[in-house]
Design an enzyme around this catalytic site. Sequence first.
Site, PDB file in Angstrom:
ATOM      1  CE  LYS A  60     -10.525  -0.192   3.382  1.00 56.80           C
ATOM      2  NZ  LYS A  60     -10.647  -1.658   3.292  1.00 56.80           N
TER       3      LYS A  60
ATOM      4  CE  LYS B  58      -5.821  -2.708   3.128  1.00 57.50           C
ATOM      5  NZ  LYS B  58      -6.668  -3.066   4.258  1.00 57.50           N
TER       6      LYS B  58
HETATM    7  P1  13P Z   1      -7.850  -8.330   1.806  1.00 60.35           P
HETATM    8  O1  13P Z   1      -6.611  -8.444   2.653  1.00 60.35           O
HETATM    9  O2  13P Z   1      -8.814  -9.461   2.000  1.00 60.35           O
HETATM   10  O3  13P Z   1      -7.531  -8.052   0.371  1.00 60.35           O
HETATM   11  O4  13P Z   1      -8.639  -7.057   2.311  1.00 60.35           O
HETATM   12  C1  13P Z   1      -7.987  -5.877   2.525  1.00 60.35           C
HETATM   13  C2  13P Z   1      -8.948  -4.771   2.465  1.00 60.35           C
HETATM   14  O5  13P Z   1      -9.046  -4.010   3.389  1.00 60.35           O
HETATM   15  C3  13P Z   1      -9.768  -4.603   1.261  1.00 60.35           C
HETATM   16  O6  13P Z   1     -10.396  -3.355   1.281  1.00 60.35           O
END
Ligand code: 13P
Length: 328
Positions: A129, A212
């Site tokens: 990611k 995402k």
């Molecule tokens: P949140 O769901 O707390 O926004 O975090 C997701 C995430 O992976 C941020 O990089």
Amino acid sequence: MKDTVRKLLVHYKGILAADESTPSITKRFSDLGLVSTPELNKEYREMLFTTPDIEKYISGVILFDETLRQKAQGEPFAEILKNKGIVVGIKVDQGLESFKDTDQKTTKGINGLKERLEEYKKLGAEFTKWRGVINISDLYPTDEFLDDTLGKMADYAKIVQDLEMLPIVEPEVLYDGKHTNTRCEEVTTKVLKKLFEILKQKNVDVTNLILKASMVLPGKDSGVSVMPLEVSNSTLRSFQNSVPQEVFGIVFLSGGQAPDQAIFNLNEIVKLNKEKHFGPWDLSFSFSRALQQDAMSIWSGKKENVIIAQEKFLEVLKKTSLAREGEL
Ligand code: 13P
């Protein structure tokens, strides 16, 4: 890569983001009066990952570098997760830095990425990611900034795909601010359009990645709250105008919304897409805070709270799993 996409996007399951960097976990723990150390971070994550039955609701977990190297009861976390049939992922960006003396922040981490990925692969990671952050104001985001930060995101995705790992690209449009819902939709659409243009320019295969995304919401400090139906309409309209049909899946971050708010908004988005077919993508979750917040505060660093914290974690997961199907 296709196989990893298929393993991650499964009915009733989503991805747990447990990849808080050292500064992020330090902040979350300090809100509970705890001091983050590698040992305490490990105890906390052991509580999450050893919760019985999580594999019914979680297809993948994104880890932070420190966690991928840790063991619980002598067994690496990656093994514990794999033995439950959960796919292991890793956050590979290295946080943010100021962009040209503006209030905008670009993502670091391209240097040495290939070498780090090779090591992560050996440690058991199958997907990765990279988070970019876009803040909204009257002036921002600028085109120059978007070219920079989304360009780095595309470079990351190309490097990951060349090593046959699956990239998750996360351009997070921040919830912070006083902007309207309309402005958030406009910025989100622009960001996603530009991202996919740059990905194609840089020869990234968009059928082998997961997006995402953040939900379209009015700013946290705008004083306006919107119903899930409005969130779902504006979010799906934004995707319809920007995300190619060949993208297989979109997973949501929770972005600092209250857990129930994020869960009910997800439910409505999935339900509305089933009814009105804005796009063919599989829609799921990759929440961090919305899944962990209640369990973390019940746990509060105490071994005697592990079981009740795990019960809460499972309860939130069950609810989010139903929301992932629009069945809440
Ligand atoms: P949140 O769901 O707390 O926004 O975090 C997701 C995430 O992976 C941020 O990089």
